[in-house]
Design a protein around this motif. Structure first.
Motif, mmCIF file in Angstrom:
data_model
loop_
_atom_site.group_PDB
_atom_site.id
_atom_site.type_symbol
_atom_site.label_atom_id
_atom_site.label_comp_id
_atom_site.label_asym_id
_atom_site.label_seq_id
_atom_site.Cartn_x
_atom_site.Cartn_y
_atom_site.Cartn_z
ATOM 1 N N UNK A 222 0.820 -1.169 -0.042
ATOM 2 C CA UNK A 222 -0.056 -0.101 -0.033
ATOM 3 C C UNK A 222 0.991 1.309 0.039
ATOM 4 N N UNK A 223 0.430 2.297 -0.482
ATOM 5 C CA UNK A 223 1.451 3.301 -0.644
ATOM 6 C C UNK A 223 0.871 4.683 0.099
ATOM 7 N N UNK A 224 0.119 4.237 1.021
ATOM 8 C CA UNK A 224 -0.571 5.187 1.999
ATOM 9 C C UNK A 224 -1.427 4.383 2.974
ATOM 10 N N UNK A 225 -0.873 4.838 4.263
ATOM 11 C CA UNK A 225 -1.355 4.095 5.574
ATOM 12 C C UNK A 225 -1.875 5.019 6.590
ATOM 13 N N UNK A 226 -2.945 4.819 7.162
ATOM 14 C CA UNK A 226 -3.352 5.789 8.002
ATOM 15 C C UNK A 226 -3.226 5.234 9.507
ATOM 16 N N UNK A 227 -2.229 5.974 10.095
ATOM 17 C CA UNK A 227 -1.944 5.492 11.653
ATOM 18 C C UNK A 227 -2.946 6.359 12.686
ATOM 19 N N UNK A 228 -3.123 5.871 13.725
ATOM 20 C CA UNK A 228 -4.032 6.550 14.816
ATOM 21 C C UNK A 228 -2.885 6.863 15.951
ATOM 22 N N UNK A 229 -3.075 8.007 16.445
ATOM 23 C CA UNK A 229 -2.291 8.235 17.747
ATOM 24 C C UNK A 229 -3.149 8.929 18.807
ATOM 25 N N UNK A 230 -2.702 8.940 19.958
ATOM 26 C CA UNK A 230 -3.321 9.399 21.093
ATOM 27 C C UNK A 230 -2.334 10.336 21.624
ATOM 28 N N UNK A 231 -2.796 11.810 21.804
ATOM 29 C CA UNK A 231 -1.782 12.766 22.541
ATOM 30 C C UNK A 231 -2.588 13.525 23.770
ATOM 31 N N UNK A 232 -1.907 13.969 24.744
ATOM 32 C CA UNK A 232 -2.342 14.506 25.769
ATOM 33 C C UNK A 232 -3.028 13.567 26.653
#
Lengths: 247, 316
Positions: free
Chosen positions: A61-71
């Protein structure tokens, strides 16, 4: 030719790349899916998978969607982080290529792989700090985001469609495409106004693509939005039913 | 980083081969080595055998080995291309020197130049191999000033260990510089290896999940969901973790079998007769070759790539 274009060759050239708004991205993965869709069927396809319909599908895949938490607590938030090639000005993936398959275009800054020249050594993927390159499991050549070069210059398409597939499909309008070298472009304006930034610049890559940061919502603003109270004043008909049943 | 067997075999085997070629070239030019046909034949067969086995096994790492010839084209920018050019170019003087050694039996005059070119080519090739890793900023453990001296010294001492064995095998007395130089070279390699490990263990992180995402001050960003549920190329190739917990044990194996045991053997060699020296030097060469394979495995397995920051690593 895996030497990067010289400043003289790049002079006057565009710096095309993506600008991704992390404030509006909803993490739906539509950009990733449409990227896969276009690139498996387009000029550079197929973009293959192994065991595609099996228990352990795996592919390029040439595009990947990561999910992060902040704060923490009230300040905490989830940020969806789509990641694809940043078309770096000092692209380390290009200079390491031993065969001449990887190159950066002088005229628009797009980093591409000429797959007929690629021997599949994988060194460019090691050199990229961001993980923007993936080996095609069946073709055994390196794949990467082409900025949909077969769309953006494609005169067969309507002019409005001459944008990368991911940008075209984003339902939240979180993805922008343009020329970062042109201060008057929409992407340059957004970067100026919203504090657009590049990631991991300490790697010396000079990425072209930028992210727009999630907007900071001050505590007072959050507090000012009172949660609506549940209402129990019924309308006239329901009041009549209520009286009837209570009687 | 994924420790691919093909690359480990390539770097260790070709390292030993080029180390041996380097010493044959230097020793030949200086007139320190026997010019007997049997020794020459065996020495060049072993050296070129190591080199060729290494180069062939490296081809197994390629998705398209039939396009490998294209790797000679980008020497202006790519260390991998420079390595390919240097590797092939070294065959010319090396084969010529082998011919001179075994057929002409004479290493004077112009042969001396051929011998020096062989040594130069061998050193250059190992230098280029090391620079492939040294130049990658995305892998901080490799992007270290110790990488190049480490590769050069390990190649030199494995080549030296095999040269000592060959000399005893053909009933020759090793030249004094080799006999006395080997222990010093082993100590130097040991020192560099220790320094490389110390630096890797203590260096401050060069990148963090915060710098990789730009999402907040240090310590504030956590991975919530990975982008895909199954493995992918990036994770297989660059997020290798298996065996890292055995790293301490494997480092001890490396130290004992690459440095300590061969050093002890090297120190007693000048004082024993040939009957003892022959098996002892073989043991040293085998032990060292095994140790270098373990060291190279660790070189890959312990190295972390910045892409892991997008998959849960806090800093690299």
């Amino acid at each position: 030719m895996t030497s990067l274009p010289t400043p003289a060759e790049r002079a006057g050239g565009k710096s095309l790349a993506l600008l991704i708004d992390l404030d509006t991205c909803v993490g739906c993965h539509a950009c990733a899916v449409n990227c896969k869709e276009w690139n498996t069927g387009g000029r550079f396809g197929p973009l293959s998978d192994r065991d595609a319909y099996g228990a352990r599908p795996e592919g390029a895949w040439l595009n990947r969607v990561h999910a992060f938490e902040t704060g923490e607590e009230e300040a905490g938030r989830t940020v969806y982080f789509p990641k694809n090639c940043y078309h770096c000005e000092q692209a380390p993936c290009v200079t390491v290529c031993p065969t001449g398959a990887s190159y950066k275009r002088a005229e628009d800054g797009i980093v591409l792989v000429e797959e007929e020249l690629c021997m599949g050594c994988g060194l460019c993927a090691w050199a990229c700090p961001y993980g923007a390159r993936e080996m095609d499991p069946l073709a055994q050549v390196m794949r990467k985001c082409t900025l949909c070069i077969d769309r953006i210059y494609n005169e067969e398409l309507e002019e409005v469609d001459r944008v990368p597939a991911c940008v075209l499909t984003c339902p939240a309008g979180a993805r922008h495409f343009g020329d970062f070298a042109d201060p008057a472009s929409e992407v340059s304006r957004l970067v100026r106004e919203r504090g657009g930034y590049a990631v991991m610049e300490e790697m010396g890559t000079a990425p072209t693509a930028r992210y727009l940061p999630p907007r900071v919502r001050p505590r007072e603003t959050l507090a000012a939005v009172e949660a609506p109270e549940p209402t129990d004043t019924p309308g006239r008909f329901l009041a009549w039913v209520d009286r009837l049943l209570s009687g | 980083m994924h420790p691919a067997l093909s690359i480990i075999l390539f770097t260790t085997s070709s390292g030993a081969g080029y180390g041996l070629l380097f010493l044959l070239g230097l020793g030949g030019a200086a007139g320190l080595l026997p010019t007997s046909r049997g020794f020459g034949l065996a020495a060049f067969a072993l050296a070129l055998g190591f080199v060729t086995f290494g180069l062939v096994s490296s081809a197994f790492h390629l998705g398209h080995p039939e396009r490998a010839w294209r790797a000679f084209s980008q020497w202006r920018s790519s260390w991998l291309s420079r390595e390919a050019v240097a590797a092939v170019a070294t065959y010319l003087p090396a084969l010529l020197l082998a011919l001179g050694w075994t057929v002409a039996g004479d290493l004077s005059g112009p042969w001396r130049l051929v011998a020096l070119l062989t040594a130069l080519g061998a050193a250059t090739t190992v230098f280029c191999t090391a620079m492939i890793y040294r130049s990658l900023r995305a892998v901080p453990r490799w992007h270290s000033p110790w990488t190049v001296p480490g590769y050069l010294l390990l190649a030199l001492i494995t080549g030296g260990a095999w040269l000592l064995f060959l000399l005893y095998l053909f009933g020759e007395t090793p030249p004094t510089p080799l006999l006395h130089g080997m222990p010093s070279a082993v100590i130097a390699a040991w020192f560099v290896q220790t320094a490389a490990w110390r630096r890797a263990d203590r260096a401050a992180p060069v990148a963090t999940v915060e710098s990789a995402t730009g999402l907040g001050p240090p310590g504030s960003v956590r991975l919530l969901d990975p982008p895909h549920s199954e493995a992918n190329y990036l994770l297989r190739e660059m997020a290798f973790r298996i065996g890292r917990r055995h790293a301490a044990k494997l480092r001890r194996v490396t130290v004992v079998s690459t440095f300590a045991l061969p050093l002890a053997i090297g120190l007693i060699l000048p004082f024993v007769n040939r009957l003892t020296a022959l098996p002892a030097s073989l043991l040293a060469a085998l032990s060292m070759s095994l140790g270098v394979v373990v060291e190279r495995w660790l070189f890959f397995a312990e190295a972390r790539h910045t892409v892991t920051l997008y998959y849960g690593a806090r800093s690299v």
